[in-house]
Motif scaffolding. Sequence first.
Motif, mmCIF file in Angstrom:
data_model
loop_
_atom_site.group_PDB
_atom_site.id
_atom_site.type_symbol
_atom_site.label_atom_id
_atom_site.label_comp_id
_atom_site.label_asym_id
_atom_site.label_seq_id
_atom_site.Cartn_x
_atom_site.Cartn_y
_atom_site.Cartn_z
ATOM 1 N N ASP A 1 63.979 50.944 -16.805
ATOM 2 C CA ASP A 1 64.724 52.036 -16.089
ATOM 3 C C ASP A 1 65.321 51.776 -14.429
ATOM 4 O O ASP A 1 65.493 52.872 -14.128
ATOM 5 N N LEU A 2 64.535 51.077 -13.973
ATOM 6 C CA LEU A 2 64.760 50.499 -12.587
ATOM 7 C C LEU A 2 66.282 49.921 -12.587
ATOM 8 O O LEU A 2 66.662 50.172 -11.435
ATOM 9 N N ARG B 1 59.385 55.132 -12.623
ATOM 10 C CA ARG B 1 60.956 54.590 -13.320
ATOM 11 C C ARG B 1 60.189 52.808 -13.310
ATOM 12 O O ARG B 1 59.709 52.153 -12.683
ATOM 13 N N HIS B 2 59.756 52.392 -14.935
ATOM 14 C CA HIS B 2 59.000 51.290 -14.678
ATOM 15 C C HIS B 2 60.455 50.086 -15.465
ATOM 16 O O HIS B 2 61.540 50.607 -15.415
ATOM 17 N N PHE B 3 60.106 49.224 -15.981
ATOM 18 C CA PHE B 3 61.362 47.380 -16.722
ATOM 19 C C PHE B 3 61.737 48.720 -18.075
ATOM 20 O O PHE B 3 60.538 48.842 -18.295
ATOM 21 N N PRO C 1 58.527 54.409 -8.362
ATOM 22 C CA PRO C 1 58.800 52.922 -8.878
ATOM 23 C C PRO C 1 57.564 52.832 -9.824
ATOM 24 O O PRO C 1 56.444 53.798 -9.364
ATOM 25 N N TYR D 1 68.182 57.929 -15.974
ATOM 26 C CA TYR D 1 66.969 58.101 -15.578
ATOM 27 C C TYR D 1 66.693 59.312 -16.262
ATOM 28 O O TYR D 1 65.723 59.640 -17.402
#
Length: 215
Positions: free
Chosen positions: A162-163, A158-160, A134, A170
Amino acid sequence: MTATIRARRAAVTTAVTTLALGATLASAPAQAAATSSSENTARTSGTAGLKGVDYDTWQRDVKAVIDEARPYVTERTRDPRGRKQAVVLDIDNSSLETDFHWTTFPTPAIRSVLELVRYAHERGAAVFFVTARPGILESVTAYNLRAVGYPVSGVYVRHFPDLFQGVSTYKTAKRAEIEAKGYTIIANIGNNTTDLVGGHAERTFKLPDYDGKLS
């Protein structure tokens, strides 16, 4: 993804987060000394990973894949074909020995992978890391990679939003982003099929995961 693997990944992420938040309290020399001690212990005691994978067997199996990759990297970097080249790697158990040192920060590099990556970088290839970790771990992850000797051209976490994507979706999208910057990805290295499927790399090299035990 099985519930067991999800639970194990969550445990590793929690441990890394805890260690990362405390890392600023330690000096770089102390961290390096701890890492060296941990590496030596693992290499002489037959340490097993979180799921019981034998360390020495894993090292041999990883090296076999890297030995296959090296002649290709040598040949490919000899002929850049007029484009910027890049190598893309997963991180946990692909670049760093996460499952064998999950309470150690910085987590040690996988020696054979590190040597190949530094070799490729010396021959002109950029080095990108694409991980499912994350976004909260971005800075400590980049620090860890550099601290153990990796050249780092970029780290993707993974940022928002992408989460909420599947891992393979991704990671494929991030490789496409790297290509959009003008790079040809000559090699993509990971230990899980989600690291490697989806294209946007000339060659893929899969490291052992022992049916998901080292994912």
